[in-house]
Design a protein around this motif. Structure first.
Motif, short mmCIF file in Angstrom:
data_model
loop_
_atom_site.label_atom_id
_atom_site.label_comp_id
_atom_site.label_asym_id
_atom_site.label_seq_id
_atom_site.Cartn_x
_atom_site.Cartn_y
_atom_site.Cartn_z
N ASN A 108 71.76 -7.43 1.69
CA ASN A 108 70.34 -7.52 2.04
C ASN A 108 69.87 -8.96 1.91
O ASN A 108 70.29 -9.68 1.00
N VAL A 109 69.02 -9.36 2.81
CA VAL A 109 68.43 -10.71 2.74
C VAL A 109 66.95 -10.59 2.42
O VAL A 109 66.36 -9.51 2.49
N SER A 110 66.33 -11.71 2.07
CA SER A 110 65.00 -11.70 1.45
C SER A 110 63.91 -11.10 2.31
O SER A 110 62.94 -10.55 1.78
N ASP A 111 64.03 -11.17 3.62
CA ASP A 111 62.95 -10.67 4.48
C ASP A 111 63.11 -9.19 4.83
O ASP A 111 62.41 -8.67 5.68
N GLY A 112 64.04 -8.52 4.16
CA GLY A 112 64.22 -7.09 4.39
C GLY A 112 65.28 -6.75 5.41
O GLY A 112 65.60 -5.57 5.60
N ASP A 113 65.83 -7.76 6.08
CA ASP A 113 66.91 -7.51 7.03
C ASP A 113 68.24 -7.39 6.28
O ASP A 113 68.31 -7.56 5.07
N ARG A 114 69.30 -7.10 7.01
CA ARG A 114 70.62 -7.02 6.41
C ARG A 114 71.59 -7.87 7.23
O ARG A 114 71.42 -8.05 8.43
N GLN A 115 72.60 -8.36 6.54
CA GLN A 115 73.72 -9.02 7.20
C GLN A 115 74.94 -8.14 6.98
O GLN A 115 75.39 -7.99 5.85
N ILE A 116 75.46 -7.57 8.05
CA ILE A 116 76.67 -6.77 7.92
C ILE A 116 77.86 -7.70 7.77
O ILE A 116 78.08 -8.59 8.59
N LEU A 117 78.61 -7.50 6.70
CA LEU A 117 79.77 -8.34 6.39
C LEU A 117 81.03 -7.81 7.06
O LEU A 117 81.88 -8.59 7.49
N ASP A 118 81.15 -6.49 7.13
CA ASP A 118 82.34 -5.89 7.72
C ASP A 118 82.11 -4.40 7.94
O ASP A 118 81.19 -3.81 7.38
N PHE A 119 82.97 -3.83 8.77
CA PHE A 119 83.01 -2.39 8.98
C PHE A 119 84.36 -1.89 8.45
O PHE A 119 85.35 -1.86 9.19
N ALA A 138 90.81 -12.72 5.06
CA ALA A 138 90.99 -13.33 6.37
C ALA A 138 90.01 -12.76 7.39
O ALA A 138 89.48 -13.49 8.25
N ILE A 139 89.75 -11.47 7.30
CA ILE A 139 88.79 -10.83 8.21
C ILE A 139 87.39 -11.41 7.98
O ILE A 139 86.68 -11.76 8.94
N LEU A 140 86.99 -11.54 6.72
CA LEU A 140 85.66 -12.08 6.42
C LEU A 140 85.53 -13.53 6.87
O LEU A 140 84.46 -13.96 7.32
N ILE A 141 86.62 -14.30 6.76
CA ILE A 141 86.59 -15.69 7.23
C ILE A 141 86.36 -15.74 8.74
O ILE A 141 85.57 -16.56 9.24
N GLN A 142 87.03 -14.87 9.48
CA GLN A 142 86.82 -14.82 10.93
C GLN A 142 85.39 -14.43 11.27
O GLN A 142 84.80 -14.95 12.22
N HIS A 143 84.81 -13.52 10.49
CA HIS A 143 83.42 -13.14 10.73
C HIS A 143 82.49 -14.32 10.47
O HIS A 143 81.51 -14.53 11.20
N MET A 144 82.79 -15.10 9.44
CA MET A 144 82.00 -16.29 9.16
C MET A 144 82.16 -17.32 10.29
O MET A 144 81.19 -17.97 10.70
N ASN A 145 83.38 -17.46 10.80
CA ASN A 145 83.60 -18.37 11.92
C ASN A 145 82.76 -17.96 13.13
O ASN A 145 82.21 -18.81 13.84
N SER A 146 82.67 -16.66 13.37
CA SER A 146 81.87 -16.18 14.50
C SER A 146 80.41 -16.54 14.31
O SER A 146 79.75 -17.03 15.24
N LEU A 147 79.89 -16.30 13.11
CA LEU A 147 78.48 -16.59 12.85
C LEU A 147 78.17 -18.08 12.97
O LEU A 147 77.10 -18.47 13.43
N GLY A 148 79.14 -18.91 12.56
CA GLY A 148 78.87 -20.34 12.51
C GLY A 148 79.24 -21.11 13.76
O GLY A 148 78.58 -22.11 14.08
N ARG A 149 80.28 -20.66 14.50
CA ARG A 149 80.81 -21.52 15.55
C ARG A 149 81.00 -20.85 16.91
O ARG A 149 81.01 -21.55 17.92
N ARG A 150 81.23 -19.55 16.95
CA ARG A 150 81.49 -18.93 18.26
C ARG A 150 80.18 -18.69 19.02
O ARG A 150 79.16 -18.34 18.42
N LYS A 151 80.26 -18.85 20.32
CA LYS A 151 79.11 -18.52 21.15
C LYS A 151 78.94 -17.01 21.22
O LYS A 151 79.86 -16.25 20.92
N ALA A 152 77.75 -16.58 21.64
CA ALA A 152 77.40 -15.17 21.57
C ALA A 152 78.41 -14.27 22.30
O ALA A 152 78.82 -13.23 21.78
N LEU A 153 78.81 -14.68 23.50
CA LEU A 153 79.74 -13.84 24.27
C LEU A 153 81.07 -13.71 23.55
O LEU A 153 81.65 -12.62 23.48
N SER A 154 81.55 -14.82 23.00
CA SER A 154 82.81 -14.80 22.26
C SER A 154 82.70 -13.98 20.99
O SER A 154 83.66 -13.30 20.59
#
Length: 239
Positions: A65-76, A136-152
């Motif tokens: 959970n983040v401060s404004d009431g939203d959530r960040q999904i880390l993994d499924f 390794a899965i969580l690192i890839q998810h972080m890479n997506s959030l930080g560097r990959r474009k939306a389509l990727s």
């Protein structure tokens, strides 16, 4: 839920293909991991100790959970995934595990499991390998959030989920059953649901995927992998 209740932890995806001797198999039964069933939308909340959770069937959702009431999904978390779920602390829970669908898991206190495998190098190697794979899965998810474009981002996550399910024997190379909504994908990818919808439409118009009626079909997997820059090597068990 269709999968039958297993008789032993030896039947878990993480262990059933490992060449364990009889002593190692007996020790598995003494690790303190108990089999549990949770209905969809149920929270799995440790009360006294951090838990190892090993998914047997179904879809989980690990989020913060983040401060404004939203959530960040880390993994499924999916079949065969090993997750550490932290207990409540005075400063709050860092992550929350929810059953996204009906889910069956093995769960047990972290301390007891670590003590139970301490004198069994092969069991230790399997558990460490699963933990490193999750990292390794969580690192890839972080890479997506930080560097990959939306389509990727969208393409990469769908390919990853498909590959993880395929490795667990729960999907084919052509696609998989997927309970995720566009809001789930948005919370995992750092996008809005509207933006996710646009990206899914673009992937469909390019003839790469079809996602409807809770089923993802890979129409052109090589093309989708090029869009995503997807290399599945990080999903291999590090043992």
């Amino acid at each position: 839920m269709s999968p039958q209740t297993p008789n032993s932890l030896r039947e878990a995806t993480l262990f059933k293909s490992a060449s364990l001797n009889e002593e190692e198999k007996k020790q598995l039964d003494q690790l303190g991991l108990v089999f549990k069933y949770y209905p969809s939308n149920t929270l799995l909340t440790p009360e006294e100790d951090d838990l190892f959770v090993l998914v047997h069937a179904g879809w989980g959702c690990l989020y913060s959970n983040v401060s404004d009431g939203d959530r960040q999904i880390l993994d499924f978390p999916l079949n065969g995934d090993l997750i550490l779920v932290s207990r409540s602390t005075p400063r709050g829970v860092d992550e929350t595990f929810m059953a996204l669908t009906e889910i069956m898991v093995w769960q047990g206190p972290v301390r007891g499991v670590i003590e139970g495998i301490a004198n069994f190098p092969k069991l230790t190697s399997i558990m460490m390998g699963a933990a490193l794979r999750q990292k390794a899965i969580l690192i890839q998810h972080m890479n997506s959030l930080g560097r990959r474009k939306a389509l990727s981002r969208v393409a990469h996550l769908l390919l990853e989920l498909g590959a993880r399910l395929e490795r667990a024997g729960a999907a084919s190379r052509d696609g998989f059953r997927c309970p995720l909504t566009q809001y789930d994908l948005a919370d995992a990818l750092g996008l809005t649901a509207i933006h996710v919808n646009r990206m899914l439409r673009e992937l469909r118009e390019r003839g790469l995927i079809d996602f409807r009626q809770r089923t993802v079909r890979f129409l052109d997997r090589p093309g989708l992998e090029r869009v995503a820059g997807f290399d599945p090597d990080y999903l291999k068990m590090c043992i």
